[in-house]
Write a protein that holds these residues in place. Structure first.
Motif, mmCIF file in Angstrom:
data_model
loop_
_atom_site.group_PDB
_atom_site.id
_atom_site.type_symbol
_atom_site.label_atom_id
_atom_site.label_comp_id
_atom_site.label_asym_id
_atom_site.label_seq_id
_atom_site.Cartn_x
_atom_site.Cartn_y
_atom_site.Cartn_z
ATOM 1 N N UNK A 254 0.822 -1.205 0.000
ATOM 2 C CA UNK A 254 0.000 0.000 0.000
ATOM 3 C C UNK A 254 0.857 1.256 0.000
ATOM 4 N N UNK A 255 0.707 2.063 1.030
ATOM 5 C CA UNK A 255 1.458 3.320 1.128
ATOM 6 C C UNK A 255 2.745 3.178 1.920
ATOM 7 N N UNK A 256 3.109 1.968 2.295
ATOM 8 C CA UNK A 256 4.297 1.743 3.123
ATOM 9 C C UNK A 256 5.368 1.022 2.307
ATOM 10 N N UNK A 257 6.541 1.634 2.246
ATOM 11 C CA UNK A 257 7.696 1.052 1.563
ATOM 12 C C UNK A 257 8.701 0.604 2.621
ATOM 13 N N UNK A 258 9.193 -0.618 2.498
ATOM 14 C CA UNK A 258 10.141 -1.159 3.464
ATOM 15 C C UNK A 258 11.429 -1.559 2.738
ATOM 16 N N UNK A 259 12.556 -1.113 3.287
ATOM 17 C CA UNK A 259 13.848 -1.389 2.663
ATOM 18 C C UNK A 259 14.804 -1.953 3.714
ATOM 19 N N UNK A 260 15.183 -3.219 3.614
ATOM 20 C CA UNK A 260 16.125 -3.789 4.582
ATOM 21 C C UNK A 260 17.556 -3.304 4.310
ATOM 22 N N UNK A 261 18.435 -3.394 5.311
ATOM 23 C CA UNK A 261 19.805 -2.861 5.196
ATOM 24 C C UNK A 261 20.756 -3.816 4.491
ATOM 25 N N UNK A 262 20.466 -4.106 3.237
ATOM 26 C CA UNK A 262 21.212 -5.122 2.485
ATOM 27 C C UNK A 262 22.509 -4.611 1.879
ATOM 28 N N UNK A 263 22.645 -3.281 1.722
ATOM 29 C CA UNK A 263 23.713 -2.754 0.897
ATOM 30 C C UNK A 263 23.407 -2.990 -0.574
ATOM 31 N N UNK A 264 24.388 -2.681 -1.434
ATOM 32 C CA UNK A 264 24.238 -2.848 -2.879
ATOM 33 C C UNK A 264 25.440 -3.604 -3.445
ATOM 34 N N UNK A 265 25.226 -4.286 -4.572
ATOM 35 C CA UNK A 265 26.303 -4.969 -5.291
ATOM 36 C C UNK A 265 26.495 -4.338 -6.655
ATOM 37 N N UNK A 266 27.748 -4.166 -7.052
ATOM 38 C CA UNK A 266 28.053 -3.587 -8.357
ATOM 39 C C UNK A 266 27.562 -4.504 -9.472
ATOM 40 N N UNK A 267 27.310 -3.904 -10.629
ATOM 41 C CA UNK A 267 26.815 -4.671 -11.769
ATOM 42 C C UNK A 267 27.158 -3.920 -13.050
ATOM 43 N N UNK A 268 26.830 -4.510 -14.177
ATOM 44 C CA UNK A 268 26.843 -3.793 -15.457
ATOM 45 C C UNK A 268 25.401 -3.447 -15.778
ATOM 46 N N UNK A 269 25.140 -2.167 -16.006
ATOM 47 C CA UNK A 269 23.747 -1.727 -16.137
ATOM 48 C C UNK A 269 23.580 -0.929 -17.426
ATOM 49 N N UNK A 270 22.659 -1.398 -18.287
ATOM 50 C CA UNK A 270 22.365 -0.713 -19.547
ATOM 51 C C UNK A 270 21.240 0.302 -19.337
ATOM 52 N N UNK A 271 21.490 1.523 -19.726
ATOM 53 C CA UNK A 271 20.515 2.609 -19.561
ATOM 54 C C UNK A 271 19.615 2.668 -20.788
ATOM 55 N N UNK A 272 18.311 2.555 -20.575
ATOM 56 C CA UNK A 272 17.382 2.583 -21.708
ATOM 57 C C UNK A 272 17.184 4.016 -22.221
ATOM 58 N N UNK A 273 16.715 4.180 -23.469
ATOM 59 C CA UNK A 273 16.481 5.520 -24.020
ATOM 60 C C UNK A 273 15.498 6.318 -23.174
ATOM 61 N N UNK A 274 15.618 7.621 -23.222
ATOM 62 C CA UNK A 274 14.793 8.504 -22.400
ATOM 63 C C UNK A 274 13.389 8.639 -22.991
#
Length: 408
Positions: free
Chosen positions: A204-224
């Motif tokens: 619903x209106x509640x967003x929950x984010x656990x403290x996982x950190x982030x992992x690097x990756x290769x990320x393709x940016x889509x057209x705007x």
């Protein structure tokens, strides 16, 4: 006009830069947008001590999960709202003393809901001038996390910034949203966070984010998708065809929904896994449309609207009044300069059919005003702009690209 090569998404590039900087390891961004906004973001990261290598078609960012390498920094955010709103949040997760300032245009734009949420989480944040605006200082000592309530009715970027902060906190984050505009942009954020190893959830209106950190990756940016809207509108207006590859059924960006508006107006639209095609049919119908979720394309429709066979009423776009300019009134004012009958209210604009006359468009330094009214100029020769170069914010090569795309 057939296949159009649209630069990478500004929104995706900005989020990817934040996530890459926060991740463990080195991330490669493929086809990121190179523009004033995104280069300003990258330079802001460098000022904070992050290593950013920018080569044509690929940017590499060495992440620092512990936060900025610099113990102190003075960061200039230019005109970039994502830079001015995201970088202070990234810095708050680290340790050091950081000052953020921005252009006069960006100083006018609101920041208060995000600033108050950070203070609720224990961040030592002080505004040097007007409360709720840049410049500001942060004495960063990390963020423990916890629960916070947020009004994101002016900008979804406030929520995006907090969500991206969540994995960097000690205990995770819970955000209850009381109002939310441009909701599809939050969908972009959640999807991209997952691509970098985070596990955000929504109930619903509640967003929950656990403290996982982030992992690097290769990320393709889509057209705007917002940039693509000008070329799609041009096809609908001129009876020609425009195809944007890489922006199809799997696209993250909600602004691709603009083609559904064009379909309702009479254009032929095909969205496939590989891309999107719009073909003009020689007719444009008037309509009433709610553009709350795709408000960055409101100026595109406003500039196209005089050529419809009936009034075009755009509703629920109050948040466009706090963009680079008051886009709602600036669109209305420029249409009146072109001889078009327009009425506005607190959150809507209604545009009547007419034959625009040549005039100079007053841009207020807003890139979207220039690119939108370039569409009007396809049928009204003699339209000019007081600041055509402000397109460098998101599309430095727009004018040459536009001319080449429109050649027979």
């Amino acid at each position: 006009m057939t296949v159009i090569d649209i630069p990478g998404s500004k929104s995706v590039t900005a989020r990817a830069l934040f996530l890459a900087a926060a991740a463990e390891g080195t991330t490669t961004l493929v086809r990121p947008l190179a523009s004033d906004d995104t280069e300003g973001f990258a330079e802001g990261l460098a000022a904070l001590g992050y290593e950013v290598e920018r080569a044509p078609g690929a940017w590499r960012v060495r992440g620092r999960p512990a936060g900025p390498a610099a113990a102190s920094a003075d960061v200039y955010c230019r005109d970039g709202a994502t830079t001015a709103r995201f970088l202070p949040v990234l810095a708050a997760a680290g340790h050091g003393d950081f000052r953020f300032d921005a252009s006069a245009q960006m100083r006018r734009r609101p920041l208060a809901p995000l600033a108050e949420a950070l203070r609720t989480l224990g961040v030592d944040l002080r505004h040097e001038g007007a409360e709720g605006h840049h410049p500001l200082r942060i004495a960063a000592r990390g963020v423990k996390g916890g629960a916070v309530t947020l009004d994101a009715g002016q900008s979804s970027q406030y929520l995006t910034a907090l969500l991206m902060l969540g994995p960097l906190t000690a205990e995770g984050l819970s955000v209850t949203v009381t109002d939310l505009v441009s909701e599809p942009y939050v969908g972009i954020t959640l999807a991209m966070m997952r691509s970098f190893g985070a596990r955000p959830t929504r109930a619903g209106d509640v967003f929950t984010v656990p403290p996982t950190g982030y992992r690097a990756t290769t990320y393709a940016v889509e057209p705007d998708a917002s940039t693509a809207s000008y070329f799609f509108a041009a096809a609908a207006l001129t009876g020609r065809e425009a195809t944007v590859p890489g922006l199809g059924t799997g696209a993250l960006q909600g602004d691709l929904g603009f083609v559904d508006v064009l379909r309702r107006m009479g254009a032929d639209v095909a969205v496939t896994p590989d891309g999107t095609t719009v073909r003009g049919t020689g007719r444009l119908h008037g309509l009433t449309v709610n553009m709350r979720d795709i408000s960055d394309t409101m100026p595109t429709l406003a500039a196209l609207a005089p050529y419809a066979d009936g009034p075009v009423r755009i509703e629920d776009v109050a948040n466009t009044r706090v963009k680079e300019c008051d886009r709602l009134e600036v669109c209305a004012g420029n249409l009146r300069r072109l001889g078009i009958t327009v009425t506005t209210g607190p959150d809507h604009i209604e545009i009547h059919p007419g034959t625009p006359r040549p005039a100079e468009i007053i841009t207020h330094g807003d890139h979207r005003i220039v690119m939108s009214f370039a569409v009007t100029g396809l049928r009204t020769p003699g339209i000019s702009f007081d600041d055509p170069g402000c397109v460098r914010k998101t599309f430095p090569g727009f004018h040459a690209h536009w001319e080449n795309a429109l050649r027979p």
